[in-house]
Design a protein around this motif. Structure first.
Motif, mmCIF file in Angstrom:
data_model
loop_
_atom_site.group_PDB
_atom_site.id
_atom_site.type_symbol
_atom_site.label_atom_id
_atom_site.label_comp_id
_atom_site.label_asym_id
_atom_site.label_seq_id
_atom_site.Cartn_x
_atom_site.Cartn_y
_atom_site.Cartn_z
ATOM 1 N N UNK A 56 6.871 2.476 -13.263
ATOM 2 C CA UNK A 56 7.451 1.453 -12.469
ATOM 3 C C UNK A 56 7.042 1.828 -10.820
ATOM 4 N N UNK A 57 7.196 3.230 -10.648
ATOM 5 C CA UNK A 57 6.757 3.485 -9.064
ATOM 6 C C UNK A 57 5.203 3.318 -8.845
ATOM 7 N N UNK A 58 4.492 3.691 -9.912
ATOM 8 C CA UNK A 58 2.916 3.217 -9.730
ATOM 9 C C UNK A 58 2.743 1.852 -9.553
ATOM 10 N N UNK A 59 3.505 0.990 -10.376
ATOM 11 C CA UNK A 59 3.225 -0.446 -10.139
ATOM 12 C C UNK A 59 3.872 -0.904 -8.721
ATOM 13 N N UNK A 60 4.988 -0.526 -8.485
ATOM 14 C CA UNK A 60 5.569 -0.617 -6.904
ATOM 15 C C UNK A 60 4.412 -0.184 -5.975
ATOM 16 N N UNK A 61 3.797 1.013 -6.015
ATOM 17 C CA UNK A 61 3.092 1.457 -5.088
ATOM 18 C C UNK A 61 1.705 0.673 -5.030
ATOM 19 N N UNK A 62 1.373 0.424 -6.195
ATOM 20 C CA UNK A 62 0.118 -0.722 -6.244
ATOM 21 C C UNK A 62 0.366 -2.131 -5.591
ATOM 22 N N UNK A 63 1.822 -2.509 -5.835
ATOM 23 C CA UNK A 63 2.115 -3.634 -5.025
ATOM 24 C C UNK A 63 2.058 -3.525 -3.638
ATOM 25 N N UNK A 64 2.720 -2.623 -3.095
ATOM 26 C CA UNK A 64 2.589 -2.441 -1.724
ATOM 27 C C UNK A 64 1.421 -2.193 -1.002
ATOM 28 N N UNK A 65 0.398 -1.516 -1.842
ATOM 29 C CA UNK A 65 -0.741 -1.219 -1.376
ATOM 30 C C UNK A 65 -1.604 -2.574 -1.150
ATOM 31 N N UNK A 66 -1.405 -3.364 -2.292
ATOM 32 C CA UNK A 66 -2.069 -4.870 -2.218
ATOM 33 C C UNK A 66 -1.302 -5.700 -1.313
#
Length: 91
Positions: free
Chosen positions: A2-12
């Motif tokens: 979930x943190x990986x998905x959240x990090x990628x969303x913030x990156x996008x």
């Protein structure tokens, strides 16, 4: 994960904001650009994570950034006005 998905969303979101900041005159609506950046990053993270498996967080974030940037590049409009003439009209 979930943190990986959240990090990628913030990156996008950050990539979309940077694109809006630099190319606002050549991009469509702000909401569309932000949504495309986040969706591209999430999709890129999903594909990279599916291909490489767990334990590759940094590589998944790089994949998210690449797909997000590619998605955002599809929204950029041309800078100049095109002259649309047919070939016989140039005679």
């Amino acid at each position: 994960m979930i943190l990986e998905a959240l990090g990628s969303a913030v990156l996008g979101l950050a990539l979309a904001w940077a694109a809006l900041h630099r190319l606002s005159h050549r991009l469509p609506l702000r909401a569309l650009v932000l949504a495309t950046g986040v969706a591209g990053a999430l999709f890129g993270d999903f594909v990279t994570h599916s291909a490489l498996g767990p334990g590759t967080v940094l590589v998944s974030l790089v994949g998210a950034a690449v797909v997000s940037a590619a998605s955002l590049s599809l929204l950029v409009r041309p800078a100049g006005h095109f002259r649309r003439r047919s070939a016989p009209a140039r005679v």
